[in-house]
Design an enzyme around this catalytic site. Structure first.
Site, PDB file in Angstrom:
ATOM      1  N   ASN A 171      -5.139  -6.703  -2.247  1.00 35.15           N
ATOM      2  CA  ASN A 171      -4.278  -6.170  -2.132  1.00 35.15           C
ATOM      3  C   ASN A 171      -4.645  -4.641  -3.117  1.00 35.15           C
ATOM      4  O   ASN A 171      -4.530  -3.960  -2.971  1.00 35.15           O
ATOM      5  CB  ASN A 171      -2.823  -6.722  -2.598  1.00 35.15           C
ATOM      6  CG  ASN A 171      -2.354  -7.239  -2.033  1.00 35.15           C
ATOM      7  OD1 ASN A 171      -1.972  -8.368  -2.342  1.00 35.15           O
ATOM      8  ND2 ASN A 171      -2.518  -8.123  -0.729  1.00 35.15           N
ATOM      9  N   LYS A 184       4.669  -9.438  -6.348  1.00 32.83           N
ATOM     10  CA  LYS A 184       4.323  -8.714  -6.259  1.00 32.83           C
ATOM     11  C   LYS A 184       5.844  -7.778  -7.114  1.00 32.83           C
ATOM     12  O   LYS A 184       5.835  -6.408  -7.602  1.00 32.83           O
ATOM     13  CB  LYS A 184       4.418  -7.619  -4.992  1.00 32.83           C
ATOM     14  CG  LYS A 184       3.003  -8.160  -3.811  1.00 32.83           C
ATOM     15  CD  LYS A 184       3.181  -7.361  -2.579  1.00 32.83           C
ATOM     16  CE  LYS A 184       1.643  -7.942  -2.553  1.00 32.83           C
ATOM     17  NZ  LYS A 184       1.570  -6.965  -1.206  1.00 32.83           N
ATOM     18  N   GLY A 239       0.804  -1.405  -0.039  1.00 36.32           N
ATOM     19  CA  GLY A 239      -0.369   0.220  -0.022  1.00 36.32           C
ATOM     20  C   GLY A 239       0.958   1.150   0.116  1.00 36.32           C
ATOM     21  O   GLY A 239       0.531   2.659  -0.816  1.00 36.32           O
ATOM     22  N   CYS A 281      -2.060  -9.247  10.409  1.00 34.26           N
ATOM     23  CA  CYS A 281      -2.272  -8.078   8.262  1.00 34.26           C
ATOM     24  C   CYS A 281      -3.283  -8.214   8.403  1.00 34.26           C
ATOM     25  O   CYS A 281      -4.208  -7.396   7.731  1.00 34.26           O
ATOM     26  CB  CYS A 281      -0.937  -8.473   7.772  1.00 34.26           C
ATOM     27  SG  CYS A 281       0.688  -7.244   8.284  1.00 34.26           S
ATOM     28  N   ASP A 283      10.005  -7.661  -1.905  1.00 28.12           N
ATOM     29  CA  ASP A 283       8.957  -7.790  -0.859  1.00 28.12           C
ATOM     30  C   ASP A 283       9.121  -8.796  -1.935  1.00 28.12           C
ATOM     31  O   ASP A 283       9.107  -9.898  -2.882  1.00 28.12           O
ATOM     32  CB  ASP A 283       7.678  -7.548  -1.856  1.00 28.12           C
ATOM     33  CG  ASP A 283       6.285  -7.832  -1.052  1.00 28.12           C
ATOM     34  OD1 ASP A 283       5.969  -8.713  -0.927  1.00 28.12           O
ATOM     35  OD2 ASP A 283       6.025  -6.110  -0.989  1.00 28.12           O
ATOM     36  N   ASN A 316       4.858  -5.410   9.013  1.00 28.99           N
ATOM     37  CA  ASN A 316       5.434  -6.028   9.748  1.00 28.99           C
ATOM     38  C   ASN A 316       6.738  -5.386  10.538  1.00 28.99           C
ATOM     39  O   ASN A 316       7.302  -4.501   9.941  1.00 28.99           O
ATOM     40  CB  ASN A 316       5.407  -7.384   9.411  1.00 28.99           C
ATOM     41  CG  ASN A 316       6.934  -7.739   8.647  1.00 28.99           C
ATOM     42  OD1 ASN A 316       8.216  -7.849   9.871  1.00 28.99           O
ATOM     43  ND2 ASN A 316       7.038  -7.292   8.089  1.00 28.99           N
ATOM     44  N   CYS A 335      21.470   4.214  17.825  1.00 31.07           N
ATOM     45  CA  CYS A 335      21.727   5.990  17.298  1.00 31.07           C
ATOM     46  C   CYS A 335      22.710   6.486  18.088  1.00 31.07           C
ATOM     47  O   CYS A 335      23.306   7.192  17.817  1.00 31.07           O
ATOM     48  CB  CYS A 335      20.616   6.322  17.187  1.00 31.07           C
ATOM     49  SG  CYS A 335      19.792   7.294  18.259  1.00 31.07           S
ATOM     50  N   CYS A 387      14.649   5.250  19.166  1.00 29.46           N
ATOM     51  CA  CYS A 387      14.142   6.512  19.974  1.00 29.46           C
ATOM     52  C   CYS A 387      12.535   6.857  20.011  1.00 29.46           C
ATOM     53  O   CYS A 387      12.278   6.867  21.509  1.00 29.46           O
ATOM     54  CB  CYS A 387      14.769   7.995  19.935  1.00 29.46           C
ATOM     55  SG  CYS A 387      16.576   7.715  19.610  1.00 29.46           S
ATOM     56  N   CYS A 396      19.607   5.355  24.298  1.00 34.03           N
ATOM     57  CA  CYS A 396      19.539   4.381  23.346  1.00 34.03           C
ATOM     58  C   CYS A 396      20.876   4.014  22.904  1.00 34.03           C
ATOM     59  O   CYS A 396      21.468   4.513  21.895  1.00 34.03           O
ATOM     60  CB  CYS A 396      18.643   4.976  21.149  1.00 34.03           C
ATOM     61  SG  CYS A 396      18.077   3.674  20.343  1.00 34.03           S
TER      62      CYS A 396
END
Ligand SMILES: [Zn+2]
Length: 389
Positions: free
Chosen positions: A188, A204, A159, A309, A180, A249, A369, A295, A366
């Protein structure tokens, strides 16, 4: 005062000059930005290797996108070292503290045997295809060349990935990759506009490649019919300039974040839920206060709270809008204009037409980073495969 006297006055008072060899040395040591401020016609026969090219007339407007802070060393080069004195003076007045005009300009650079390159220029077909970009000063030929020379990875041909890939292909991203492992399902088609009825049941990425090549045959479309995993992520992500996270996901989303932070690649993130869309750019290597996805959300929600999903609903046009926002951000990052969504989360609600932008603080604890050369980068984590919708 004659122009000659004026230049001499500036040299005596405000403008610092540097000779070509010292300028080259400083540039080679990665301590400075070298900007060739000559006009397009002058640059096409050669320009210092690696220089940023912005004509004098556009310099003041675009300098903020190139020079990160006012103390950074900026080396300006023109044909003979006169126009660069005037521009150095303007930048000094804007508060740039370490601007130098290169003495003798490009003539001296070339005569001294310093490295130069002949920049790639747009051909006739490019001029026609990208005409509406070329007419915008913020993009122009320079920006369009950056787009054509860029490499972008879109994660997910669903999407969000669909409109992202459509618009990036149209914009002339020179190397556009899509990853993908899924096949097109009839459910879809309500939102994944890269695919059509005749591609149901097919891969896809191949369906995407077919449509994108029909739209723009001049760019290179790369496909990966696989999932991003701990094992392949370094190998795949490492070569791209920008990554777009249009995944559905959490496992992949955190993997994209962790790999992008590690490889210092901007991660443009888009997500949707029912009527709400979110967009942000995570690029902690850009500046010290820039956060990463962790973060904002240190870890995924527990599996029992996240729907699968297949069960989650979404208004079909919503990922379209979010994808267009993500594509806009990628183009801005590559062509180097405007404000970015670094440290900001843009939230859109289709029910009440509201756009809100929230600040995202960097988490100083964190470990992703904030990791540096002295600390080991954390290992990639495998989470349970829960849906982000
Ligand atoms: Zn972080």
């Amino acid at each position: 005062m004659s122009i000659k006297d004026h230049l001499q006055y500036l040299k005596d008072t405000t403008v610092k000059e540097v000779d070509v060899r010292s300028a080259h040395q400083q540039f080679a040591d990665n301590q400075s930005v070298l900007i060739d401020i000559r006009e397009k016609d002058e640059v096409k026969s050669g320009s210092p290797t690696g220089a940023v090219r912005i004509s004098k007339g556009l310099l003041e407007m675009q300098i903020e996108n190139i020079v990160l802070h006012k103390q950074q060393v900026v080396l300006l080069l023109c044909a003979s070292g006169n126009r660069s004195v005037l521009s150095a003076n303007s930048l000094a007045q804007m508060g740039y503290e370490n601007v130098f005009s290169i003495k003798g300009g490009y003539k001296n650079w070339k005569d001294s045997g310093l490295p130069f390159e002949v920049p790639k220029m747009l051909n006739e077909s490019d001029n026609e295809r990208y005409k509406r970009h070329l007419l915008i000063p913020e993009i122009g030929e320079e920006g369009q060349m950056k787009l054509l020379n860029s490499k972008v990875l879109v994660v997910g041909a669903g999407g969000i990935g669909s409109p992202v890939a459509w618009y990036l292909a149209a914009a002339g991203i020179g190397t556009l990759a899509i990853i993908d492992d899924d096949v097109v399902d009839k459910t879809n088609l309500q939102r994944q506009i890269l695919h059509t009825n005749d591609s149901v049941g097919t891969s896809k990425v191949l369906s995407a490649k077919k449509r994108l090549e029909a739209l723009n045959p001049d760019i290179n479309i790369i496909t990966y019919k696989e999932r991003l995993t701990k094992e392949n992520v370094d190998h795949i992500i490492g070569v791209y300039d920008v990554v777009l996270d249009g995944t559905d996901n959490f496992n992949t989303r955190y993997l994209i974040n962790d790999a992008c932070v590690k490889h210092k690649i901007p991660n443009v993130h888009g997500s949707v839920f029912q009527f709400e869309g979110q967009v942000s750019t995570f690029w902690p290597s850009k500046h010290e206060n820039a956060p990463c996805y962790r973060c904002l959300y240190p870890s995924p929600p527990p599996a029992e709270l996240a729907p699968s999903c297949a069960e989650a609903g979404v208004l079909g046009v919503l990922p379209g809008l979010v994808g267009v926002l993500c594509a806009t951000e990628a183009i801005k990052i590559i062509a180097g204009f405007g404000e970015l969504l670094i440290g900001k989360l843009l939230v859109y609600n289709a029910l009440d037409w509201e756009f809100d932008t929230f600040e995202v603080q960097k988490d100083t604890q964190c470990k992703y980073c904030n990791s540096n050369k002295n600390t080991e980068y954390p290992e990639y984590v495998e989470y349970e495969d829960t849906c982000t919708l």
